[in-house]
Design a protein around this motif. Structure first.
Motif, PDB file in Angstrom:
ATOM      1  N   ALA A  55      49.397   9.522  -7.302  1.00 25.29           N
ATOM      2  CA  ALA A  55      50.541   9.090  -6.498  1.00 25.29           C
ATOM      3  C   ALA A  55      50.203   9.561  -4.925  1.00 25.29           C
ATOM      4  CB  ALA A  55      51.416   9.707  -7.189  1.00 25.29           C
ATOM      5  N   ARG A  56      49.875  10.739  -4.585  1.00 26.22           N
ATOM      6  CA  ARG A  56      50.002  11.503  -3.308  1.00 26.22           C
ATOM      7  C   ARG A  56      48.958   9.604  -2.692  1.00 26.22           C
ATOM      8  NH1 ARG A  56      53.065  15.241  -1.812  1.00 26.22           N
ATOM      9  NH2 ARG A  56      51.766  15.225   0.300  1.00 26.22           N
ATOM     10  N   PHE A  58      48.266   6.714  -3.893  1.00 26.54           N
ATOM     11  CA  PHE A  58      48.622   5.472  -3.628  1.00 26.54           C
ATOM     12  C   PHE A  58      49.256   5.431  -1.906  1.00 26.54           C
ATOM     13  CE2 PHE A  58      51.938   2.637  -4.782  1.00 26.54           C
ATOM     14  CZ  PHE A  58      50.973   1.630  -5.045  1.00 26.54           C
ATOM     15  N   TYR A  59      50.637   6.460  -2.313  1.00 23.95           N
ATOM     16  CA  TYR A  59      51.647   6.037  -1.030  1.00 23.95           C
ATOM     17  C   TYR A  59      50.861   7.060   0.018  1.00 23.95           C
ATOM     18  CZ  TYR A  59      54.733   4.886  -4.920  1.00 23.95           C
ATOM     19  OH  TYR A  59      55.549   4.290  -5.495  1.00 23.95           O
ATOM     20  N   ASN A  60      49.077   6.567   0.325  1.00 21.31           N
ATOM     21  CA  ASN A  60      48.654   7.561   1.464  1.00 21.31           C
ATOM     22  C   ASN A  60      49.655   8.778   2.031  1.00 21.31           C
ATOM     23  OD1 ASN A  60      46.507   6.766   3.020  1.00 21.31           O
ATOM     24  ND2 ASN A  60      48.260   5.743   5.004  1.00 21.31           N
ATOM     25  N   ILE A  61      49.810   9.597   0.633  1.00 19.22           N
ATOM     26  CA  ILE A  61      50.442  10.573   1.430  1.00 19.22           C
ATOM     27  C   ILE A  61      49.089  11.915   1.498  1.00 19.22           C
ATOM     28  CG2 ILE A  61      51.978  12.924   0.786  1.00 19.22           C
ATOM     29  CD1 ILE A  61      54.058  10.436  -0.072  1.00 19.22           C
ATOM     30  N   LYS A  76      43.861  13.601   3.135  1.00 20.53           N
ATOM     31  CA  LYS A  76      44.133  12.281   2.078  1.00 20.53           C
ATOM     32  C   LYS A  76      42.619  12.766   1.391  1.00 20.53           C
ATOM     33  CE  LYS A  76      47.447   9.697   5.562  1.00 20.53           C
ATOM     34  NZ  LYS A  76      47.102   8.964   5.816  1.00 20.53           N
TER      35      LYS A  76
END
Length: 84
Positions: A55-56, A58-61, A76
């Motif tokens: 998820a991180r 995917f959201y570029n976190i 990342k």
């Protein structure tokens, strides 16, 4: 670590590898236990971690930081590739 840990809890698929567990016990000179010993599902924890990191990504976190891993900047991980 600033101080050698007294206990290592092992989770994920690797904990089922008898050779891996034996070698960790021999080499680390600390207590090594399966997280299952504390009534946690070692497979579920690994799945949760992969979902969290995915998820991180995917959201570029970022998910690794200078104060936790020593990287120079928050970093990342991974890339998502979509089939054509």
């Amino acid at each position: 670590f600033p101080k050698k840990p007294e206990l290592l809890l092992v989770m994920g698929g690797g904990r089922k590898n008898k050779y891996f567990m034996k070698r960790m016990n021999e080499e680390l000179n600390i207590k090594v236990k399966l997280i299952d010993y504390y009534d946690f599902n070692g497979d579920q924890i690994e799945a949760d971690l992969i979902s969290f990191l995915t998820a991180r990504s995917f959201y570029n976190i970022p998910f690794t930081f200078p104060n936790t891993t020593g990287v120079l900047l928050p970093t990342k991980g991974g890339k998502i590739f979509y089939p054509i």
